[in-house]
Design an enzyme around this catalytic site. Structure first.
Site, mmCIF file in Angstrom:
data_model
loop_
_atom_site.group_PDB
_atom_site.id
_atom_site.type_symbol
_atom_site.label_atom_id
_atom_site.label_comp_id
_atom_site.label_asym_id
_atom_site.label_seq_id
_atom_site.Cartn_x
_atom_site.Cartn_y
_atom_site.Cartn_z
ATOM 1 N N GLY A 42 0.822 -1.201 0.000
ATOM 2 C CA GLY A 42 0.000 0.000 0.000
ATOM 3 C C GLY A 42 0.853 1.246 0.000
ATOM 4 O O GLY A 42 2.076 1.194 0.129
ATOM 5 N N GLY A 47 4.731 7.574 2.640
ATOM 6 C CA GLY A 47 5.581 6.474 2.235
ATOM 7 C C GLY A 47 4.836 5.385 1.505
ATOM 8 O O GLY A 47 3.612 5.416 1.376
ATOM 9 N N VAL A 48 5.596 4.427 0.995
ATOM 10 C CA VAL A 48 5.057 3.259 0.306
ATOM 11 C C VAL A 48 5.549 2.024 1.056
ATOM 12 O O VAL A 48 6.720 1.950 1.444
ATOM 13 C CB VAL A 48 5.527 3.210 -1.163
ATOM 14 C CG1 VAL A 48 4.916 2.007 -1.871
ATOM 15 C CG2 VAL A 48 5.150 4.505 -1.883
ATOM 16 N N VAL A 49 4.643 1.061 1.274
ATOM 17 C CA VAL A 49 5.000 -0.131 2.044
ATOM 18 C C VAL A 49 5.001 -1.348 1.136
ATOM 19 O O VAL A 49 4.063 -1.554 0.349
ATOM 20 C CB VAL A 49 4.028 -0.347 3.221
ATOM 21 C CG1 VAL A 49 4.430 -1.588 4.022
ATOM 22 C CG2 VAL A 49 4.007 0.880 4.124
ATOM 23 N N ASP A 163 -2.637 9.904 14.362
ATOM 24 C CA ASP A 163 -3.382 9.471 13.167
ATOM 25 C C ASP A 163 -3.975 8.078 13.391
ATOM 26 O O ASP A 163 -3.908 7.216 12.513
ATOM 27 C CB ASP A 163 -2.481 9.491 11.938
ATOM 28 C CG ASP A 163 -3.287 9.485 10.624
ATOM 29 O OD1 ASP A 163 -4.497 9.807 10.671
ATOM 30 O OD2 ASP A 163 -2.722 9.161 9.579
#
Length: 324
Positions: A42, A47-49, A163
Site C-alpha cells: 500500500g 511512504g510506500v510499504v 493518526d
C-alpha cells in the site's frame, strides 16, 4: 575490480539505482539489498510499504520507503526528520504486542533512499473488517481492550500517534491488533505544526479550532478522541463522521455533543440502544467534547466495562475465525 551486489527482485523502490556503489552504508543503516522484494502492500502520504523477505533470516517483513521531501522520485533526499521520528517512535515501542515491531532501518547505499523495516503482520487493516459489518458489544470490548493497550503503551513511552484510525490498525492472526504508520507520531510537546494533521474524520474538536490549527493541543488527548471514533465504528459498522470539510466536521462534532452520548436515550450513532450503560460510559468518555474531560487510555482500561468481565473464549474464538 568493481564490487557487485545482487539486484533486488522487482519493486521500483528497490531498483532506484542500476548498480549500487561499493561504499558501505552508513553505520546506522543496513543495506536494503538484504531484502528481497515480494509485492507492494500500500501507499500513503508519507511512504510506500512493500512486502519483502529478509535474505539473511528468511523472515517475511514489511518495508516502508520514506518519501523524499521533494516530489515522489527515488534518489532524492528523504525527509530525514520524519524518518528519524518514525524510527525512534517505533524503537520506543519495542516489546509492546499492540504496536507493530521495528526490525531494521536500511538505506540504498547508492542514493538517498531510506527504509523502515517492520514485522509483517498481515495485508489487512481493521478498516477491511468494519465496512458494513458492526461488531457485537462483547467483540467490540475485546478489540478496544487490545487497541487501548497499544495506545497506553505509546503514551507511557512519551509519544502520541496523531493518526489513529482503522486503516492504521493492522489485523494479525487471532484478530491481534497492531497500531502502525507512525509518520505523524511525535514525542514533542505543543505547539505542533500550524496546520491540520492526521485524518479529518478522526480529528478532535480542539484540533479544528483556531488554536488547534496553530498546533496548540494535547496530542495524547487527540489520540483518545480517535480511539473513540474507532469504537463507534466497530459498534455501527460504518464511519462515525462523513463531513467533507473541517468546518462541516466541527459542526458534526458540536451536534454530537448536543446528543449527549452518555444518555440512554441519546440519538448519537443511531441510538445504540443495545449498548450497556458501562459501554456507553466508555464511548462517552473517549468522545468527550472537552479534551480536559476526555478519558485517558489508562482510565478507560480501568473502567468497569473492561474490569468486571474478561473476554470469553467463545468471543476470542469468534474473532480469530473472522480474521482467518
Amino acid at each position: 575490480m568493481a564490487c557487485k551486489r545482487p539486484a533486488p527482485d522487482g519493486g521500483d523502490a528497490f531498483l532506484a539505482a542500476a548498480s549500487p556503489c561499493c561504499k558501505k552504508p552508513r553505520p546506522l543503516f543496513t543495506s536494503i539489498f538484504n531484502y528481497e522484494y515480494l509485492h507492494k502492500l500500500g501507499a500513503g502520504r508519507y511512504g510506500v510499504v512493500y512486502k519483502a523477505r529478509d535474505r539473511r533470516t528468511g523472515e517475511t517483513v514489511a518495508v516502508k520507503w520514506v518519501r523524499p521531501r521533494r516530489g515522489l522520485d527515488h534518489g532524492q533526499p528523504a525527509n530525514l526528520a520524519a524518518f528519524a521520528s518514525e524510527r525512534d517512535c517505533l524503537a520506543a515501542c519495542r516489546g509492546y504486542p499492540s504496536v507493530v515491531q521495528l526490525r531494521d532501518v536500511a538505506s540504498n547505499p547508492s542514493n538517498w533512499d531510506v527504509f523502515i523495516v517492520m514485522e509483517f503482520v498481515g495485508a489487512n487493516s481493521l478498516r477491511d473488517f468494519i465496512a458494513g459489518c458492526p461488531f457485537s458489544e462483547v467483540e467490540t470490548r475485546a478489540l478496544m481492550r487490545r487497541l487501548l493497550a497499544g495506545v497506553r503503551a505509546m503514551h507511557r513511552a512519551g509519544m502520541a500517534h496523531r493518526d489513529i484510525k482503522p486503516g492504521n490498525i493492522l489485523v494479525g492472526p487471532g484478530f491481534a491488533l497492531k497500531i502502525c504508520d507512525f509518520g505523524m507520531a511525535t514525542t514533542a510537546p505543543p505547539p505542533y505544526e500550524p496546520y491540520m494533521v492526521g485524518t479529518l474524520h478522526y480529528n478532535s474538536p480542539e484540533q479544528l479550532t483556531e488554536s488547534g490549527l496553530n498546533g496548540k493541543y494535547d496530542a495524547k488527548v487527540v489520540d483518545m478522541w480517535a480511539a473513540g471514533c474507532v469504537m463507534a465504528e466497530l459498534l455501527t459498522g460504518g464511519r462515525a463522521f462523513t463531513s467533507e470539510t473541517a468546518k462541516e466536521h466541527l459542526l458534526e462534532l458540536v451536534e454530537l455533543r448536543d446528543y449527549d452520548i452518555g444518555s440512554r436515550n441519546s440519538l448519537a450513532f443511531g441510538g445504540l440502544r443495545w449498548l450497556s450503560p458501562a459501554g456507553r460510559e466508555v464511548l462517552a468518555g473517549l468522545l468527550a467534547f472537552d479534551g480536559d474531560k476526555r478519558m485517558t487510555a489508562e482510565a478507560a482500561l480501568e473502567h468497569r466495562w473492561f474490569t468486571e468481565e474478561a473476554d470469553s473464549p467463545a468471543v476470542l474464538s469468534c474473532l480469530a475465525a473472522i480474521a482467518s
